[in-house]
Design a protein around this motif. Structure first.
Motif, PDB file in Angstrom:
ATOM      1  N   MET A 213     -73.800  26.550  91.027  1.00  0.00           N
ATOM      2  CA  MET A 213     -72.894  25.710  91.371  1.00  0.00           C
ATOM      3  C   MET A 213     -71.552  25.558  90.535  1.00  0.00           C
ATOM      4  SD  MET A 213     -72.537  21.825  92.151  1.00  0.00           S
ATOM      5  CE  MET A 213     -73.196  21.770  93.843  1.00  0.00           C
ATOM      6  N   ASN A 214     -70.621  26.132  91.040  1.00  0.00           N
ATOM      7  CA  ASN A 214     -69.241  26.020  90.435  1.00  0.00           C
ATOM      8  C   ASN A 214     -68.392  24.909  90.356  1.00  0.00           C
ATOM      9  OD1 ASN A 214     -67.298  25.803  92.670  1.00  0.00           O
ATOM     10  ND2 ASN A 214     -67.581  28.077  92.877  1.00  0.00           N
ATOM     11  N   ILE A 215     -67.529  24.662  89.305  1.00  0.00           N
ATOM     12  CA  ILE A 215     -66.681  23.251  89.230  1.00  0.00           C
ATOM     13  C   ILE A 215     -66.202  22.845  90.484  1.00  0.00           C
ATOM     14  CG2 ILE A 215     -64.597  24.452  88.399  1.00  0.00           C
ATOM     15  CD1 ILE A 215     -66.303  21.107  87.304  1.00  0.00           C
ATOM     16  N   ASP A 216     -65.746  23.625  91.352  1.00  0.00           N
ATOM     17  CA  ASP A 216     -64.830  23.108  92.655  1.00  0.00           C
ATOM     18  C   ASP A 216     -66.179  22.649  93.632  1.00  0.00           C
ATOM     19  OD1 ASP A 216     -62.199  23.824  91.908  1.00  0.00           O
ATOM     20  OD2 ASP A 216     -62.646  25.990  92.454  1.00  0.00           O
ATOM     21  N   GLN A 217     -67.165  23.208  93.634  1.00  0.00           N
ATOM     22  CA  GLN A 217     -68.042  22.601  94.401  1.00  0.00           C
ATOM     23  C   GLN A 217     -68.886  21.381  94.028  1.00  0.00           C
ATOM     24  OE1 GLN A 217     -70.653  26.336  93.952  1.00  0.00           O
ATOM     25  NE2 GLN A 217     -70.218  26.790  96.046  1.00  0.00           N
ATOM     26  N   PHE A 218     -69.004  21.407  92.664  1.00  0.00           N
ATOM     27  CA  PHE A 218     -69.195  20.023  91.909  1.00  0.00           C
ATOM     28  C   PHE A 218     -68.302  18.900  92.115  1.00  0.00           C
ATOM     29  CE2 PHE A 218     -69.278  17.202  88.165  1.00  0.00           C
ATOM     30  CZ  PHE A 218     -70.410  16.459  88.491  1.00  0.00           C
ATOM     31  N   TYR A 219     -66.853  19.096  92.103  1.00  0.00           N
ATOM     32  CA  TYR A 219     -65.847  18.158  92.334  1.00  0.00           C
ATOM     33  C   TYR A 219     -65.882  17.749  93.773  1.00  0.00           C
ATOM     34  CZ  TYR A 219     -63.806  19.050  87.783  1.00  0.00           C
ATOM     35  OH  TYR A 219     -63.301  19.221  86.529  1.00  0.00           O
ATOM     36  N   GLU A 220     -66.232  18.742  94.747  1.00  0.00           N
ATOM     37  CA  GLU A 220     -66.243  18.181  96.183  1.00  0.00           C
ATOM     38  C   GLU A 220     -67.269  17.302  96.410  1.00  0.00           C
ATOM     39  OE1 GLU A 220     -66.658  20.670 100.532  1.00  0.00           O
ATOM     40  OE2 GLU A 220     -65.949  21.526  98.818  1.00  0.00           O
ATOM     41  N   ARG A 221     -68.382  17.570  95.842  1.00  0.00           N
ATOM     42  CA  ARG A 221     -69.810  16.909  95.909  1.00  0.00           C
ATOM     43  C   ARG A 221     -69.367  15.319  95.513  1.00  0.00           C
ATOM     44  NH1 ARG A 221     -74.721  18.644  97.578  1.00  0.00           N
ATOM     45  NH2 ARG A 221     -75.682  16.752  96.684  1.00  0.00           N
ATOM     46  N   ILE A 222     -69.059  15.207  94.131  1.00  0.00           N
ATOM     47  CA  ILE A 222     -68.620  13.827  93.657  1.00  0.00           C
ATOM     48  C   ILE A 222     -67.578  12.964  94.531  1.00  0.00           C
ATOM     49  CG2 ILE A 222     -69.755  14.487  91.556  1.00  0.00           C
ATOM     50  CD1 ILE A 222     -66.833  14.511  90.130  1.00  0.00           C
ATOM     51  N   ILE A 223     -66.592  13.880  94.995  1.00  0.00           N
ATOM     52  CA  ILE A 223     -65.527  13.096  95.657  1.00  0.00           C
ATOM     53  C   ILE A 223     -66.129  12.602  97.125  1.00  0.00           C
ATOM     54  CG2 ILE A 223     -63.304  13.645  97.000  1.00  0.00           C
ATOM     55  CD1 ILE A 223     -62.676  15.472  94.442  1.00  0.00           C
ATOM     56  N   ASN A 224     -67.075  13.231  97.722  1.00  0.00           N
ATOM     57  CA  ASN A 224     -67.487  12.980  99.016  1.00  0.00           C
ATOM     58  C   ASN A 224     -68.604  12.097  99.057  1.00  0.00           C
ATOM     59  OD1 ASN A 224     -65.698  14.588 100.615  1.00  0.00           O
ATOM     60  ND2 ASN A 224     -66.714  16.558 100.121  1.00  0.00           N
ATOM     61  N   ILE A 225     -69.516  12.231  97.902  1.00  0.00           N
ATOM     62  CA  ILE A 225     -70.719  11.686  97.941  1.00  0.00           C
ATOM     63  C   ILE A 225     -70.516  10.331  97.177  1.00  0.00           C
ATOM     64  CG2 ILE A 225     -73.209  11.693  97.725  1.00  0.00           C
ATOM     65  CD1 ILE A 225     -73.111  14.389  98.588  1.00  0.00           C
ATOM     66  N   LYS A 226     -69.979  10.460  95.858  1.00  0.00           N
ATOM     67  CA  LYS A 226     -69.554   9.180  95.251  1.00  0.00           C
ATOM     68  C   LYS A 226     -70.674   8.888  94.248  1.00  0.00           C
ATOM     69  CE  LYS A 226     -65.670   8.127  97.597  1.00  0.00           C
ATOM     70  NZ  LYS A 226     -64.754   9.081  97.152  1.00  0.00           N
ATOM     71  N   LYS A 227     -72.111   9.340  94.337  1.00  0.00           N
ATOM     72  CA  LYS A 227     -73.179   8.418  93.755  1.00  0.00           C
ATOM     73  C   LYS A 227     -74.022   9.556  92.834  1.00  0.00           C
ATOM     74  CE  LYS A 227     -74.844   7.198  97.633  1.00  0.00           C
ATOM     75  NZ  LYS A 227     -75.701   7.105  98.717  1.00  0.00           N
ATOM     76  N   ILE A 228     -74.051   9.320  91.583  1.00  0.00           N
ATOM     77  CA  ILE A 228     -74.875  10.176  90.722  1.00  0.00           C
ATOM     78  C   ILE A 228     -76.213   9.293  90.686  1.00  0.00           C
ATOM     79  CG2 ILE A 228     -75.272  11.336  88.509  1.00  0.00           C
ATOM     80  CD1 ILE A 228     -72.067  11.878  88.896  1.00  0.00           C
ATOM     81  N   ALA A 229     -77.310   9.619  90.852  1.00  0.00           N
ATOM     82  CA  ALA A 229     -78.543   8.823  90.074  1.00  0.00           C
ATOM     83  C   ALA A 229     -78.915   9.398  88.760  1.00  0.00           C
ATOM     84  CB  ALA A 229     -79.804   9.313  91.093  1.00  0.00           C
ATOM     85  N   SER A 230     -79.075   8.264  87.930  1.00  0.00           N
ATOM     86  CA  SER A 230     -79.549   8.495  86.627  1.00  0.00           C
ATOM     87  C   SER A 230     -81.003   8.105  86.449  1.00  0.00           C
ATOM     88  CB  SER A 230     -79.022   7.507  85.762  1.00  0.00           C
ATOM     89  OG  SER A 230     -79.227   7.599  84.313  1.00  0.00           O
TER      90      SER A 230
END
Length: 196
Positions: A1-18
């Motif tokens: 995964m590249n940085i642009d794909q990661f940014y798109e994911r966090i902008i669209n989904i907004k949740k990261i599981a710890s």
């Protein structure tokens, strides 16, 4: 995964599981998430965990200071980058962020905001290392989120002490692009459209 794909994911989904206990791995796989941060595991199991998340097309970051049996130095980062192959790492240490970036891993620098000195040194540290994203902890300091966001041109992730959907939405409204939460019940919350 590249940085642009990661940014798109966090902008669209907004949740990261710890994920802090192995019993919650399956719950993370069942939720719609931007990414997973693993704060569990050791040298014997971490590749299996990473492969499991990657096979489910879920970016996986390793909180390197919490992994057993992996040194916090260049060799440890090399091992992770070339053998374990996570999407990236989470760390509070400038040296680990720099080494991970040199190995092509994405980086999230965690900054603990305990007082005004920590805010100042955190900003300096992030400006020096230029991680791919910054996780501010605790994530409930909305006025500090705004201030930090005005000083750095990086995605801000709010994490720590977030206990309900309202707090998640507040962090997003004040400048975080995503929230990192350890409570598996919050991983299923829908946040799209509620942050305006």
């Amino acid at each position: 995964m590249n940085i642009d794909q990661f940014y798109e994911r966090i902008i669209n989904i907004k949740k990261i599981a710890s994920v802090k206990e192995s019993k919650y791995i399956e719950k993370a796989l069942q939720a719609e998430l931007s990414a997973v941060v693993l704060s569990i595991g050791n040298i014997a199991v971490i590749k299996r965990y990473v492969d499991l998340f990657k096979s489910n097309n879920l970016p996986v970051f390793l909180h390197i200071e919490r992994l057993g049996g992996i040194s916090h130095d260049r060799e440890g980062i090399d091992f992770l980058a070339h053998y374990v192959k996570p999407t990236g790492i989470v760390s509070t240490r400038n040296s680990l962020i720099k080494q991970a970036k040199n190995q092509g891993l994405l980086t999230i620098q965690r900054v603990f905001l305990v007082d005004s000195d920590a805010l100042k040194t955190g900003l300096q540290s992030v400006q020096e290392t230029q991680p791919d994203a910054v996780e501010l902890m605790p994530g409930l300091l909305t006025d500090i989120l705004e201030e930090f966001k005005s000083e750095v041109d990086l995605p801000i992730i709010a994490g720590g002490l977030i206990r309900n959907k309202h707090q998640m939405i507040q962090a997003l409204r004040y400048g975080a692009v995503a929230v990192s939460v350890g409570n598996y019940r919050l991983w299923k919350e829908t946040l799209a459209g509620e942050t305006n």
